[in-house]
Design an enzyme around this catalytic site. Structure first.
Site, short mmCIF file in Angstrom:
data_model
loop_
_atom_site.label_atom_id
_atom_site.label_comp_id
_atom_site.label_asym_id
_atom_site.label_seq_id
_atom_site.Cartn_x
_atom_site.Cartn_y
_atom_site.Cartn_z
N CYS A 220 0.83 -1.22 0.00
CA CYS A 220 0.00 0.00 0.00
C CYS A 220 0.86 1.26 0.00
O CYS A 220 0.54 2.25 -0.68
CB CYS A 220 -0.95 0.00 1.18
SG CYS A 220 -0.15 -0.16 2.81
N HIS B 152 -2.34 1.12 7.18
CA HIS B 152 -2.55 1.27 5.74
C HIS B 152 -2.08 2.64 5.28
O HIS B 152 -2.05 3.61 6.07
CB HIS B 152 -4.04 1.10 5.43
CG HIS B 152 -4.36 0.97 3.98
ND1 HIS B 152 -3.79 0.00 3.17
CD2 HIS B 152 -5.18 1.69 3.16
CE1 HIS B 152 -4.26 0.12 1.94
NE2 HIS B 152 -5.10 1.14 1.91
N ASP C 140 -8.34 4.76 -1.79
CA ASP C 140 -7.77 3.52 -1.24
C ASP C 140 -7.10 2.71 -2.34
O ASP C 140 -7.74 2.30 -3.32
CB ASP C 140 -8.88 2.70 -0.59
CG ASP C 140 -8.35 1.65 0.38
OD1 ASP C 140 -7.26 1.11 0.11
OD2 ASP C 140 -9.02 1.39 1.39
#
Length: 523
Positions: free
Chosen positions: A56, A162, A180
């Site tokens: 991520c 994240h 995201d």
């Protein structure tokens, strides 16, 4: 028949609002009218899904770097230069990131490596009001993007830590849009800014530190106009350790009476391969049909380099370094690292070969390239000042390439290039300007151990960067950042990849209308 694996997750709503929902679309339209979705369009153009469950951070950063149109300086696939997760490996091995993810600090390191301007804030170093100001500023601009490091639990989502970029802001509802990068799991979604702050204000169990946010933007100019530090040779750790750890100890251990004595002790103690640590940045181009003329863009870049060189040579520190070097016995072996043994044609011969290798698309090839001949010239057109040009004919098997090296110069002495006496110029690189810039780049606390108060004030006056001209100040701060990154790599036992932008001398290639930056290959 049961199917293995998972297909997406339901987005917990509230607290999040799906970007594609009716309410999410309405928020989007209102935010556009409020002027806080300007950064969205660039980001969405380069939106990518992380290619590994733990990538991520890498996906967020490569997405932002591409949105900012920062040139990685090396090829991704085929002839294309493009940021991809696989290229972000200068601060942490990819295998380790694939297994455990990447920390907030290492992501900041990666952004620096990639050549971006970076401002990083953990939540204990900032406030929610400051965070809101930064979100609004970047959401209203195409020149800055925010990457948030947060804990998914605050949004009732599955998973833990994240990273994702922030795509916009809705002032009326005080909500931020999270793009995201785990698109296989959750879609883009709006979240309350206060809740996002809470999600960031959690301790990362792996580091014991708070999470936070990173502001990433384009630098005002390409860093390292003249000089850069190299991690290509195996002893860079020892040299970085000497400069950052040993020099302050030396300064503190001796009772120095004058600055010349300080320089003598420091430079007689330099590691023998110090000359491989500080590199000069050259500009190499393919010569077309024997034409030696320079374009306006080439003249502009060369003039910028020469201005930095002039600013270095106008510092009082430079005069002290020149006096010191002129007093050094050329036969002294310990001082040999300070003096260039090679004349410009010898140096340029190597650079021409490196440039020709890259121009031929054989960056990683073991094929042999050699210069059949080199020639140093001074070009002068109309009222322009002379330009030092080194031409080389590079041979690879049966193929020959004509290449030129553009060399910054200054009005400080004879150049030996055939110009008249009134036009004689000094050629860079030289030990005196390199050492001057390196001394300026050392942390200010390096000199805190000087016992003599008068000498301490003199040194601080010589090395302070606050009053330097802007170009030179940026050059010095660039090298200082490199030194600090090397220290962090050393402390974390990370070997920086020599493909990264910050640790390499780049050969700036120009041909046709294209301007490119490539890493130098040590021959």
């Amino acid at each position: 028949m049961a199917m293995a694996g998972l297909y997406r997750r339901m987005l917990p709503s509230p607290p999040a609002i799906d970007f594609a929902s009716s309410e999410g679309k309405q928020l989007f339209l209102e935010a556009i009218q409020g002027g806080t979705m300007e950064g969205f369009y660039r980001l969405i153009s380069y939106f990518q899904t992380q290619s590994e469950p733990a990538y991520c951070g890498l996906a967020s950063l490569s997405m932002v770097l591409n949105a900012l149109a920062i040139d990685p300086g090396r090829k991704w696939k085929g002839p294309w230069r493009w940021f991809d997760e696989s290229m972000l490996d200068c601060c942490e091995p990819l295998e380790k990131v694939k297994e455990k993810g990447i920390s907030f600090g290492k992501l900041v390191c990666l952004a620096h490596c990639a050549g971006a301007k970076v401002e990083a804030f953990r939540t204990n170093q900032s406030t929610i009001d400051d965070f809101r100001k930064y979100i609004i500023r970047c959401s209203a601009s195409e020149d800055c993007h925010v990457i948030s490091s947060y804990h998914r639990g605050a949004f009732k989502q599955t998973g833990t830590g994240h990273f994702s970029p922030i795509g916009g802001y809705h002032a009326g509802r005080d909500m931020a849009l999270i793009l995201d990068v785990a698109r296989f799991k959750y879609p883009p979604h709006w979240v309350p800014l206060t809740l996002l702050w809470e999600a960031m204000d959690r301790v990362d169990d792996a580091t014991g530190q708070r999470r936070g946010f990173v502001l990433v933007s384009r630098p005002h100019r390409e860093p390292g106009l003249l000089y850069t530090l190299s991690c290509k040779h195996e002893n860079w750790v020892g040299i970085a350790k000497y400069l950052l750890d040993e020099v302050p100890k030396i300064v503190k251990s001796k009772d120095f009476k004058d600055f010349g004595e300080v320089l003598t002790v420091l430079f007689t103690s330099l590691p023998s391969n110090f000359g491989e640590f500080v590199k000069w940045v050259a500009e190499v181009r393919r010569r077309e049909d024997g034409d030696h003329s320079l374009s306006q863009e080439e003249k502009g870049r060369l003039a910028l380099k020469e201005e930095v060189l002039r600013q270095v040579q106008e510092t009082l520190l430079f005069k002290h370094v020149v006096t010191f070097l002129s007093s050094v016995n050329s036969c002294c072996r310990s001082m040999s690292v300070l003096v260039h043994k090679n004349e410009l044609p010898d140096i340029a011969e190597k650079v021409c070969c490196q440039g020709a290798r890259i121009l031929a698309g054989k960056f990683d090839s073991s094929e042999r390239f050699y210069c059949r001949e080199t020639c140093v010239k001074c070009l002068k057109a109309n009222s322009d000042k002379p330009v030092t040009l080194v031409s080389g004919t590079v041979v690879n098997g049966s193929i020959e390439q004509e290449v030129d090296v553009l060399v910054p110069s200054s009005q400080i002495g004879g150049c030996g290039c055939g110009c008249g006496p009134s036009n004689c110029i000094g050629i860079y690189p030289a030990g005196n300007d390199i050492l001057t810039v390196l001394i300026l780049a050392l942390p200010k606390e390096t000199w805190s151990g000087i016992r003599d108060e008068k000498l301490s004030r003199q040194i601080l006056g010589l090395v302070t960067t606050e009053n330097l001209p802007t170009l030179l100040q940026e050059e010095v701060l660039h090298l200082r950042r490199q030194l600090h990154i090397l220290r962090r790599c050393q402390e974390n036992k990370v070997v920086p990849s020599c493909r990264s932008k910050w640790c390499l001398p780049r050969v700036q290639m120009t041909w046709s209308m294209t301007e490119s930056y490539f890493p130098e290959i040590k021959t």
